[in-house]
Design a protein around this motif. Structure first.
Motif, PDB file in Angstrom:
ATOM      1  N   HIS A 185       0.831  -1.208   0.000  1.00 31.25           N
ATOM      2  CA  HIS A 185       0.000   0.000   0.000  1.00 31.25           C
ATOM      3  C   HIS A 185       0.869   1.264   0.000  1.00 31.25           C
ATOM      4  O   HIS A 185       1.858   1.352   0.727  1.00 31.25           O
ATOM      5  CB  HIS A 185      -0.913   0.021   1.232  1.00 31.25           C
ATOM      6  N   LYS A 186       0.480   2.215  -0.836  1.00 28.60           N
ATOM      7  CA  LYS A 186       1.177   3.505  -0.905  1.00 28.60           C
ATOM      8  C   LYS A 186       0.234   4.665  -0.609  1.00 28.60           C
ATOM      9  O   LYS A 186       0.648   5.665  -0.023  1.00 28.60           O
ATOM     10  CB  LYS A 186       1.811   3.688  -2.288  1.00 28.60           C
ATOM     11  N   ASP A 187      -1.020   4.542  -1.044  1.00 32.14           N
ATOM     12  CA  ASP A 187      -2.018   5.592  -0.796  1.00 32.14           C
ATOM     13  C   ASP A 187      -2.737   5.272   0.510  1.00 32.14           C
ATOM     14  O   ASP A 187      -3.786   4.620   0.525  1.00 32.14           O
ATOM     15  CB  ASP A 187      -3.013   5.674  -1.956  1.00 32.14           C
ATOM     16  N   ILE A 188      -2.145   5.731   1.610  1.00 29.39           N
ATOM     17  CA  ILE A 188      -2.643   5.378   2.942  1.00 29.39           C
ATOM     18  C   ILE A 188      -3.180   6.620   3.642  1.00 29.39           C
ATOM     19  O   ILE A 188      -2.531   7.666   3.642  1.00 29.39           O
ATOM     20  CB  ILE A 188      -1.528   4.731   3.786  1.00 29.39           C
ATOM     21  N   ALA A 189      -4.358   6.490   4.233  1.00 24.22           N
ATOM     22  CA  ALA A 189      -4.976   7.580   4.989  1.00 24.22           C
ATOM     23  C   ALA A 189      -4.871   7.300   6.481  1.00 24.22           C
ATOM     24  O   ALA A 189      -4.787   6.146   6.911  1.00 24.22           O
ATOM     25  CB  ALA A 189      -6.445   7.741   4.597  1.00 24.22           C
ATOM     26  N   PHE A 190      -4.879   8.375   7.261  1.00 22.78           N
ATOM     27  CA  PHE A 190      -4.905   8.255   8.724  1.00 22.78           C
ATOM     28  C   PHE A 190      -6.165   8.947   9.220  1.00 22.78           C
ATOM     29  O   PHE A 190      -6.455  10.082   8.817  1.00 22.78           O
ATOM     30  CB  PHE A 190      -3.673   8.893   9.352  1.00 22.78           C
ATOM     31  N   VAL A 191      -6.890   8.270  10.101  1.00 18.94           N
ATOM     32  CA  VAL A 191      -8.158   8.813  10.599  1.00 18.94           C
ATOM     33  C   VAL A 191      -8.140   8.858  12.126  1.00 18.94           C
ATOM     34  O   VAL A 191      -7.919   7.838  12.783  1.00 18.94           O
ATOM     35  CB  VAL A 191      -9.359   7.958  10.126  1.00 18.94           C
ATOM     36  N   GLY A 192      -8.396  10.063  12.678  1.00 21.09           N
ATOM     37  CA  GLY A 192      -8.681  10.192  14.098  1.00 21.09           C
ATOM     38  C   GLY A 192      -7.519  10.597  14.975  1.00 21.09           C
ATOM     39  O   GLY A 192      -6.405  10.835  14.521  1.00 21.09           O
ATOM     40  N   GLY A 193      -7.830  10.657  16.280  1.00 20.05           N
ATOM     41  CA  GLY A 193      -6.849  11.029  17.291  1.00 20.05           C
ATOM     42  C   GLY A 193      -6.915  12.502  17.629  1.00 20.05           C
ATOM     43  O   GLY A 193      -6.948  13.347  16.735  1.00 20.05           O
ATOM     44  N   ALA A 204       6.779   5.660   9.991  1.00 17.13           N
ATOM     45  CA  ALA A 204       6.801   4.533   9.059  1.00 17.13           C
ATOM     46  C   ALA A 204       6.626   4.998   7.620  1.00 17.13           C
ATOM     47  O   ALA A 204       7.284   4.477   6.706  1.00 17.13           O
ATOM     48  CB  ALA A 204       5.698   3.545   9.432  1.00 17.13           C
ATOM     49  N   MET A 205       5.763   5.980   7.410  1.00 16.83           N
ATOM     50  CA  MET A 205       5.537   6.501   6.052  1.00 16.83           C
ATOM     51  C   MET A 205       6.799   7.173   5.518  1.00 16.83           C
ATOM     52  O   MET A 205       7.198   6.964   4.365  1.00 16.83           O
ATOM     53  CB  MET A 205       4.369   7.490   6.066  1.00 16.83           C
ATOM     54  N   THR A 206       7.444   7.978   6.349  1.00 13.48           N
ATOM     55  CA  THR A 206       8.650   8.702   5.932  1.00 13.48           C
ATOM     56  C   THR A 206       9.771   7.725   5.591  1.00 13.48           C
ATOM     57  O   THR A 206      10.490   7.896   4.608  1.00 13.48           O
ATOM     58  CB  THR A 206       9.098   9.674   7.035  1.00 13.48           C
ATOM     59  N   GLU A 207       9.936   6.683   6.419  1.00  8.67           N
ATOM     60  CA  GLU A 207      10.952   5.666   6.141  1.00  8.67           C
ATOM     61  C   GLU A 207      10.768   5.041   4.763  1.00  8.67           C
ATOM     62  O   GLU A 207      11.729   4.694   4.081  1.00  8.67           O
ATOM     63  CB  GLU A 207      10.887   4.556   7.196  1.00  8.67           C
ATOM     64  N   ALA A 208       9.496   4.890   4.366  1.00  6.61           N
ATOM     65  CA  ALA A 208       9.189   4.261   3.079  1.00  6.61           C
ATOM     66  C   ALA A 208       9.135   5.273   1.933  1.00  6.61           C
ATOM     67  O   ALA A 208       8.836   4.902   0.797  1.00  6.61           O
ATOM     68  CB  ALA A 208       7.860   3.520   3.185  1.00  6.61           C
ATOM     69  N   GLY A 209       9.413   6.554   2.233  1.00  8.98           N
ATOM     70  CA  GLY A 209       9.367   7.580   1.197  1.00  8.98           C
ATOM     71  C   GLY A 209       7.958   7.941   0.782  1.00  8.98           C
ATOM     72  O   GLY A 209       7.734   8.404  -0.353  1.00  8.98           O
ATOM     73  N   LEU A 210       6.981   7.754   1.697  1.00 13.95           N
ATOM     74  CA  LEU A 210       5.576   8.019   1.373  1.00 13.95           C
ATOM     75  C   LEU A 210       5.044   9.197   2.176  1.00 13.95           C
ATOM     76  O   LEU A 210       5.575   9.537   3.247  1.00 13.95           O
ATOM     77  CB  LEU A 210       4.722   6.775   1.696  1.00 13.95           C
ATOM     78  N   THR A 211       4.002   9.821   1.664  1.00 14.93           N
ATOM     79  CA  THR A 211       3.273  10.855   2.396  1.00 14.93           C
ATOM     80  C   THR A 211       1.813  10.430   2.487  1.00 14.93           C
ATOM     81  O   THR A 211       1.303   9.753   1.574  1.00 14.93           O
ATOM     82  CB  THR A 211       3.358  12.225   1.709  1.00 14.93           C
TER      83      THR A 211
END
Length: 344
Positions: free
Chosen positions: A192-200, A217-224
């Motif tokens: 998965h590359k297009d990942i959303a974060f919900v809540g908090g 984790a996203m930054t390590e994988a070069g993702l936003t």
């Protein structure tokens, strides 16, 4: 109801049975009665049985205020959380209660709903009742000064599930950053590359740390993140977030939820929208609450140590109550990844 029965009930309401009355009728000392009512083995089993039977017959009620005057203890601990409807907190304070019962303590529970004013009012009521201590999941807006103000009055405090940086009180919670880092890495490892974060609630330690673990984790994988929908906490919030996610372009292939109840709401709305969780979109939660395993699909989540957190919080507050050093200053409970169907 007969007239004589009504008169008996009125008579019972007009007076309160005392230890002295029980002792006089049984021809034992008030100390013996007191110990027997607490099931103390210093009193013979036969005497305990006689005392307890007579207390029940006469309608004796333990006078906690009088006992407090004698011992400077009420054996009451307040437990304050932000959402008693969230099954995770039910599991935490069930563990707190179970542990404190072994010390002869009783808990009173308050739901502050993340209102600092509700929290302050409840703390004030507890202190007016001379509660022995406070286990607190601090509300949004709680400061070091708030915690210090409680402790200056002589009420011991232990923080649970959320930290207040700089507060001089023991705290115990899950390692939120690491747990969310691991579950995000799981999704990335699945492609998965297009990942959303919900809540908090990002002003709280749990909201801040879980989001930080996700970003790490996203930054390590070069993702936003393709989408971030903050400040949501409930199942109803999850249902609303599903519509936002479904309408977003590009639509995320995976959603990381701050907690399980958000994930439940999200998945139920996805199903109504014709989006199959675990097939068309991956969904993860956090906390591994009761029901996570039996949801359809079963929820991939993080087991967050609710029972251990509750027990450790109880141990810490009891140590403070009896004047001992707490067993820790700040304790993080290791989380455990639980992989199920919802992550695909």
């Amino acid at each position: 109801m007969t007239t004589s029965k009504r008169e008996d009930l009125r008579r019972f309401r007009r007076r309160r049975v005392t230890l002295s009355q029980l002792a006089a009728q049984l021809e034992v000392s008030t100390a013996t009665v007191s110990l027997a009512l607490r099931d103390n083995p210093a009193v013979s089993a036969e005497t305990r049985k006689r005392v307890q039977a007579l207390a029940l017959e006469m309608g004796y009620i333990y006078n906690r205020q009088a006992a407090s005057l004698r011992t400077a203890r009420t054996d009451i601990v307040g437990v304050v959380v932000h959402d008693v409807l969230n099954p995770y907190f039910a599991e935490v304070f069930r563990a707190v209660e179970s542990e404190l019962e072994t010390y002869g303590l009783t808990i009173l529970i308050c739901n502050h709903r993340d209102s600092i004013e509700r929290q302050r009012n409840f703390v004030q009521v507890l202190q007016q009742q001379n509660a022995d201590g406070l286990v607190l999941c601090p509300s949004v807006g709680t400061t070091v000064a708030d915690i210090d103000a409680i402790m200056r009055t002589g009420t011991p405090v232990t923080l649970v599930c959320r930290d207040i940086d700089g507060a001089n009180a023991p705290s115990v919670r899950g390692d939120d950053r690491h747990g969310m880092y691991e579950i995000t890495r799981l999704l990335i490892g699945k492609g998965h590359k297009d990942i959303a974060f919900v809540g908090g609630l990002r002003s709280t330690s749990s909201g801040r740390d879980r989001y930080a673990g996700f970003r790490e984790a996203m930054t390590e994988a070069g993702l936003t993140p393709v989408l971030d929908v903050p400040e949501l906490m409930t199942q109803g919030d999850g249902r609303k977030a599903a519509e936002i996610i479904a309408g977003h372009s590009p639509r995320p292939s995976a959603v990381v939820c701050f907690n399980d109840v958000l994930a439940f709401g999200l998945m139920s709305s996805f199903a109504r929208l014709g989006i199959r969780p675990g097939v068309d979109i991956a969904v993860t939660g956090y906390d591994d609450v009761d029901g996570s395993e039996t949801w359809a699909p079963a929820l991939t989540t993080v087991e967050n140590g609710s029972e251990e957190i509750g027990r450790e919080a109880a141990r810490a507050i009891y140590a403070l109550i009896v004047g001992e050093e707490p067993p820790f200053e700040h304790k993080l409970i290791a989380p455990h990844l639980v992989i199920r169907e919802s992550s695909g």
